[in-house]
Design a protein around this motif. Structure first.
Motif, PDB file in Angstrom:
ATOM      1  N   UNK A 160       0.464  -1.197   0.319  1.00  0.00           N
ATOM      2  CA  UNK A 160       0.110  -0.052  -0.115  1.00  0.00           C
ATOM      3  C   UNK A 160       0.951   1.440  -0.176  1.00  0.00           C
ATOM      4  N   UNK A 161       2.112   1.030   0.608  1.00  0.00           N
ATOM      5  CA  UNK A 161       2.826   1.742   0.867  1.00  0.00           C
ATOM      6  C   UNK A 161       3.600   3.033  -0.627  1.00  0.00           C
ATOM      7  N   UNK A 162       3.124   2.434  -2.182  1.00  0.00           N
ATOM      8  CA  UNK A 162       2.836   2.648  -3.097  1.00  0.00           C
ATOM      9  C   UNK A 162       1.879   3.518  -3.798  1.00  0.00           C
ATOM     10  N   UNK A 163       0.826   4.074  -3.223  1.00  0.00           N
ATOM     11  CA  UNK A 163      -0.623   4.042  -3.760  1.00  0.00           C
ATOM     12  C   UNK A 163       0.113   6.190  -3.728  1.00  0.00           C
ATOM     13  N   UNK A 164       0.971   6.357  -2.861  1.00  0.00           N
ATOM     14  CA  UNK A 164       0.969   7.655  -3.108  1.00  0.00           C
ATOM     15  C   UNK A 164       1.540   8.045  -4.187  1.00  0.00           C
ATOM     16  N   UNK A 165       2.782   7.433  -4.836  1.00  0.00           N
ATOM     17  CA  UNK A 165       3.461   7.544  -6.173  1.00  0.00           C
ATOM     18  C   UNK A 165       2.857   7.741  -7.127  1.00  0.00           C
ATOM     19  N   UNK A 166       1.394   6.495  -7.560  1.00  0.00           N
ATOM     20  CA  UNK A 166       0.754   6.433  -7.975  1.00  0.00           C
ATOM     21  C   UNK A 166      -0.475   7.189  -8.373  1.00  0.00           C
ATOM     22  N   UNK A 167      -0.882   7.918  -7.274  1.00  0.00           N
ATOM     23  CA  UNK A 167      -1.301   8.736  -6.863  1.00  0.00           C
ATOM     24  C   UNK A 167      -0.893  10.187  -7.323  1.00  0.00           C
ATOM     25  N   UNK A 168       0.219  10.381  -7.588  1.00  0.00           N
ATOM     26  CA  UNK A 168       1.233  11.326  -8.384  1.00  0.00           C
ATOM     27  C   UNK A 168       0.978  11.116  -9.681  1.00  0.00           C
TER      28      UNK A 168
END
Lengths: 305, 292
Positions: A160-168
């Motif tokens: 789930x830590x990758x969500x921020x990168x995906x949103x960006x």
């Protein structure tokens, strides 16, 4: 903790697995519980005519062919973390796979386990069939993340830590359980430990731990960081609305999937990862047999035990 | 050449002036080397230490990864000796002819030597990348279809790593150019009077007078290959399948796996190899000896 059984019972089963010694003595308090699935780029899947994320391994191969036909990298991998997540998914979605990843993996002898052999050869096939980015070998996570975040790769396994990168990156992404109906669950990572030596300080530490693992604090942390609680907390509908939807939807499915299992790195030493990064490219290129590759991993595990 | 004995009464002053240097040499070199050698005879790890004699060395002999690291280090040494040094010498001789733009060329050729090895390794990681790297794109532009992962293909990893430094001979070039500049012009005048061509002057006048500095360069590049770590650590980590593993990197890997005694056995071997290299090259090149 032994005296406060209510507090101990508030944690998920297995929450202390990585925070206990071989005799079961707990030396740390878990801070989070991560569920790791597979992200996919909905637009790329749609363009390839794939209506839904593959639910079986055969469907994944079929999806791979269709994605390749649209000049898209079907699956992003890196030769280490992401690649091993898929190895864990392939093993974990077999009967007995969870037990292997939980503890059997510490004993080595991988080449004698037909499920491990089959999983390893399937993962190799994804590479040799061109379903993976060409630079999937260095062990550098960015080799996998970059093509997915650039919209060049359709799928990537990650937490789930990758969500921020995906949103960006403004990617229209979905987050799915693994083909084979399984999820990687990292039950109790990033634990708290204390060096308190007298009763007064131990009591103070215990009080702080009860506070920090309370429902209210766990929810606040989940909202702020996107990492979830290791306790049996069940948020209300209004509380759930404040949580990051992509990863929370996956978390909700943990109890529904057929298989839940830890990552391959959970019970293996650093030498295992080194051996993997070193030998995986040679194995995929056909310079090593499956048996030799798996024996190398087994030796690494046993060498550092 | 004989040195004159110090004037009577100066011996104490000389001895005292040597004390700081000798102390630093002892603390920062002799003691660490002693520790490396002593602990190489033990099973030393975070758990404790126990004297095991030559056991670590016996294990090394049966360790495939060690032999691979030794082979790779030897191949790097051969590449350094027979490619890097001749390239540097050739460039120095050419630039010493004061050809047009020689100052700019000298600076450009030396530039990689002032960039950190780690930064260069990161650049080469991109250069060799099979998906977007410059090398495969350049090959594609000339009609050679390649999707090879140069650094992680067992057939190309070792030469690909070597190619990142073997042609970077700026230090060799600078040292040789300095030596060429010190050769008296009269020597070349005499050769000219004898009718020697440019090639003959380079072959029969310049090269023999460069023997000492070429020997020094050989020592420098060989010691570099024995200590080579940062580039290979960043680019391949020693893989694939140990194809680029060097002795220095293998020692580090063993250290990071808490096999400290074993790591130091490799370290002790590296020290011994370094000493052998220095003695052997000095003998081969007769460094410091006069022919006349």
């Amino acid at each position: 903790m032994e005296r406060d059984t209510t507090w101990k019972a508030a944690f998920e089963p297995g929450a202390f697995a990585s925070l206990s010694d071989d005799e079961g003595h707990v030396w740390g308090i878990p801070e989070q519980r991560d569920v790791v699935g597979v992200y996919y780029n909905e637009a790329l899947l749609r363009r390839a005519g794939i209506a839904a994320f593959p639910t079986t391994w055969d469907e994944l191969l079929a999806a791979c062919s269709r994605l390749k036909a649209t000049s898209v990298i079907p699956f992003a991998m890196d030769g280490d973390w992401v690649t091993q997540l898929m190895w864990a998914n392939l093993i974990g979605t077999q009967p007995g796979g969870a037990e292997f990843l939980q503890s059997g993996i510490e004993d080595g002898g991988f080449a004698d386990d037909p499920d491990v052999v089959q999983a390893t050869e399937f993962l190799k096939r994804l590479h040799t069939d061109g379903c993976v980015n060409k630079d999937a070998f260095s062990g550098d996570y960015n080799r996998a993340a970059a093509p997915f975040l650039a919209g060049q790769a359709a799928m990537i396994a990650n937490g789930p830590w990758m969500v921020a990168d995906i949103e960006a990156a403004k990617i229209d992404a979905g987050y799915a359980i693994s083909p084979g109906d399984g999820l990687i669950v990292i039950p109790g990572s990033a634990g708290w430990a204390s060096g308190a030596k007298d009763d007064a300080h131990r009591e103070a530490v215990a009080a702080f731990m009860r506070f920090i693992t309370s429902d209210e604090q766990m929810l606040r942390k989940a909202v702020a960081t996107g990492s979830y609680w290791p306790t049996k907390l069940e948020p209300t509908a209004s509380q759930a609305e404040r949580l990051e939807p992509l990863s929370y939807r996956l978390l909700e499915q943990v109890d529904e999937v057929t298989y839940a299992y830890p990552h391959a790195k959970f019970a293996t030493p650093q030498a295992f990862t080194k051996a993997w990064i070193n030998d995986w490219p040679a194995y995929v290129q056909g310079a090593m047999s499956t048996e030799d590759f798996l024996d190398g991993l087994s030796e690494a595990v046993q060498r550092q035990r | 050449m004989r040195l004159e004995a110090p004037t009577r009464g100066m011996g104490l002053g000389i001895a005292l002036s040597l004390v700081p240097g000798a102390a630093l040499f002892t603390v920062f070199f002799l003691v660490p080397v002693g520790v490396v050698v002593a602990t190489s005879l033990s099973d030393w790890s975070p758990i404790g230490s126990a004297f095991t004699g030559l056991e670590n060395y016996r294990l090394l002999l049966a360790d495939d990864a060690f032999w691979m690291a030794l082979r790779n280090t030897a191949l790097f040494a051969v590449a350094a000796l027979f490619i890097q040094v001749p390239v540097g010498v050739a460039v120095a001789i050419i630039l010493s002819q004061r050809i047009r733009g020689w100052r700019v060329l000298r600076t450009v050729y030396f530039l990689p030597n002032v960039v950190s090895g780690a930064a260069l390794a990161l650049v080469y990681l991109t250069f060799y990348n099979p998906r977007y790297g410059l090398l495969n794109q350049a090959l594609g532009a000339i009609g050679v279809d390649s999707s090879r992962d140069w650094l992680f293909d067992v057939d190309t990893a070792l030469p690909a790593v070597a190619a990142t430094w073997v042609f970077t001979a700026g230090v060799v070039m600078i040292l040789v150019m300095a030596e060429i500049a010190a050769i008296p012009a009269e020597v070349y005048d005499a050769a000219l009077v004898d009718g020697a061509s440019g090639w003959q002057r380079a072959r029969y006048v310049t090269l023999p007078l460069l023997r000492d500095v070429i020997g020094v360069c050989a020592i420098l590049v060989l010691l570099f290959t024995l200590a080579y770590f940062d580039g290979v650590y960043i680019m391949t980590g020693g893989g694939p399948a140990d194809q680029t593993l060097t002795l220095s990197l293998y020692a580090f890997q063993q250290y990071s796996e808490s096999n400290w005694g074993y790591a130091n056995a490799i370290g002790a071997l590296l020290i011994a190899l370094g000493a052998i290299v220095i003695v052997a090259v000095r003998r081969v090149f007769r460094i410091g000896q006069r022919d006349f």
